[in-house]
Design an enzyme around this catalytic site. Sequence first.
Site, mmCIF file in Angstrom:
data_model
loop_
_atom_site.group_PDB
_atom_site.id
_atom_site.type_symbol
_atom_site.label_atom_id
_atom_site.label_comp_id
_atom_site.label_asym_id
_atom_site.label_seq_id
_atom_site.Cartn_x
_atom_site.Cartn_y
_atom_site.Cartn_z
ATOM 1 N N SER A 239 -1.444 5.380 -1.011
ATOM 2 C CA SER A 239 -1.462 4.615 -2.289
ATOM 3 C C SER A 239 -2.645 5.107 -3.277
ATOM 4 O O SER A 239 -3.125 6.097 -3.284
ATOM 5 C CB SER A 239 -1.032 3.274 -2.471
ATOM 6 O OG SER A 239 -0.416 2.837 -3.517
ATOM 7 N N ASP A 471 9.810 7.223 -3.651
ATOM 8 C CA ASP A 471 8.547 6.099 -3.728
ATOM 9 C C ASP A 471 8.816 5.530 -4.934
ATOM 10 O O ASP A 471 8.500 6.161 -6.126
ATOM 11 C CB ASP A 471 7.371 6.954 -3.618
ATOM 12 C CG ASP A 471 6.323 6.021 -3.071
ATOM 13 O OD1 ASP A 471 5.808 5.047 -3.964
ATOM 14 O OD2 ASP A 471 5.293 6.251 -2.092
ATOM 15 N N HIS A 499 7.367 2.996 -0.066
ATOM 16 C CA HIS A 499 5.909 3.599 -0.546
ATOM 17 C C HIS A 499 5.145 3.793 0.399
ATOM 18 O O HIS A 499 4.866 2.978 1.378
ATOM 19 C CB HIS A 499 5.374 2.329 -1.230
ATOM 20 C CG HIS A 499 4.071 2.347 -1.751
ATOM 21 N ND1 HIS A 499 3.933 3.787 -2.649
ATOM 22 C CD2 HIS A 499 2.867 1.860 -2.037
ATOM 23 C CE1 HIS A 499 2.617 3.697 -2.933
ATOM 24 N NE2 HIS A 499 1.729 2.679 -2.494
#
Length: 530
Positions: A239, A471, A499
């Site tokens: 991320s 995502d 995610h």
Amino acid sequence: MHTRRTHRRTRTGTAAALLAASALLIAGCSSGNSPSTASAAAGEAAGVLAPLPRSTPAALTPYYRQKPAWRDCGVPGFQCATLKVPLDYAEPTAGDVRLALTRKKATGPGKRLGSLLVNPGGPGGSAVGYVQAYAGIGYPADVRARYDVVAVDPRGVAGSSPVECLDGPGMDAYTRTDVTPDDAKETGALVASYKRFAEGCGADAPKLLRHVSTVEAARDMDIVRAALGDGKLNYVGASYGTFLGATYAGLFPDRAGRLVLDGAMDPSLPARRLNLEQAEGFHTAFAAFAKDCVRRSGCPLGGRSTGVGRAGDNLRAFFEKLDARPIPTGDADGRRLTESLATIGVIAAMYDEGAWPQLREALTAAMKENDGAELLLLSDSYYERDAHGDYSNLMFANAAVNCLDLPPAFDSPDEVRRALPAFEKASPVFGEGLAWASLNCAYWPVRATGEARRIEAKGAAPIVVVGTTRDPATPYRWAEALAGQLSSARLLTYEGDGHTAYGRGSACIDSAINAYLLAGTPPKDGKRCS
């Protein structure tokens, strides 16, 4: 509602999440362009992150010569230490920041490959907490056998001189702020909430707040690399951690070892465009959830004949009811489920398809039984609020980093109103709240020092960039964009939900990444897994 937060957790972006989400949503939108067209245009217009000189400045030599004094830290199998880094790299003698580190030493057998630094995202997520709770035992045994798994909390985060902004009751008020204002009074209340939050951060750490950028955190990682005795940095970032890792590669391409960037961000996008594209990502994830939900009996959003659009309308109607009349939750502190808290609860479940059953139950209880307890629990998990009403510093650090990394998405409520049609088109369910959440950096007490820039990292070894097609927090096009910028990138695609991809159940993804980490063999560029 901080939309810009892209935290890895199994859950680097609505009131607080929108307030927080706006942190991870930094993008500038171009009128008249589709997100993909505008994204490409923004990337072409952005400058390029320049590498730093290879030689270490004399003033930084003492930092690079440190050796961590490892000690037992009360977590079985882990050691902890601290390192000093300069508060301001432009003035290394102006003061220090202490970084918290942890490691789990390689268990063997096999030749030790050095350290593997891990970052779970955020910005604001505790890497130390993540590694101790998951990565140190959840990463593949072969990887843990060959690497010391290491984490460092970035400056301003958790154990590393954490930024603090509000106390528990203050955060409770902040997270229930209405982020879909209907009139001037509600708009004023939202602006006042952003200002109180910003003022609290500024009062807590006026000097540190100017030095928590991603560039500075990346430079800190190079000091950590040297202190660990590694010639090159081996790294898994998820991320927001992909932005941190890519930034490191851009600044120190010759020191970039085996880098995995999972759930990638596009560093070439300005704030408003980032936020707009993240809104679109959450819509993509919601559509997948809604399609799954309506096929099941008792789905609170509709039956089998209900399309995604209608399911979204039903959820929006529920949010509007909460806006007018919050419902009880049974919370010990008397908190009721507001529109903003409910929205964040839904967004939290979008991060992991494994949370969909819990979300269905929570929506059923709230929409049919007037019980908001389960949605409040999801919201609290997103904000990292514990049962005692205390919050981690995740949201504080999230805003501090995001507001320093990029100029604000919007400068005024009027600018937000003009952008609402674009956000609502990108996400009919979440777009309005995410647009207003993008206003928070307008009131930040320090000016942004960063800007949107392409990262090429010319000369770096192969870098694996991972993207998931549905995502919610880091849309797949961001992985494509980053892979297109990095000169040595290999794009690895997971066709699925949730995610990030590594360690989430895909044997195809895991085996490709493990082969890269253990043997240095990157996957073929464009490899796809499902």
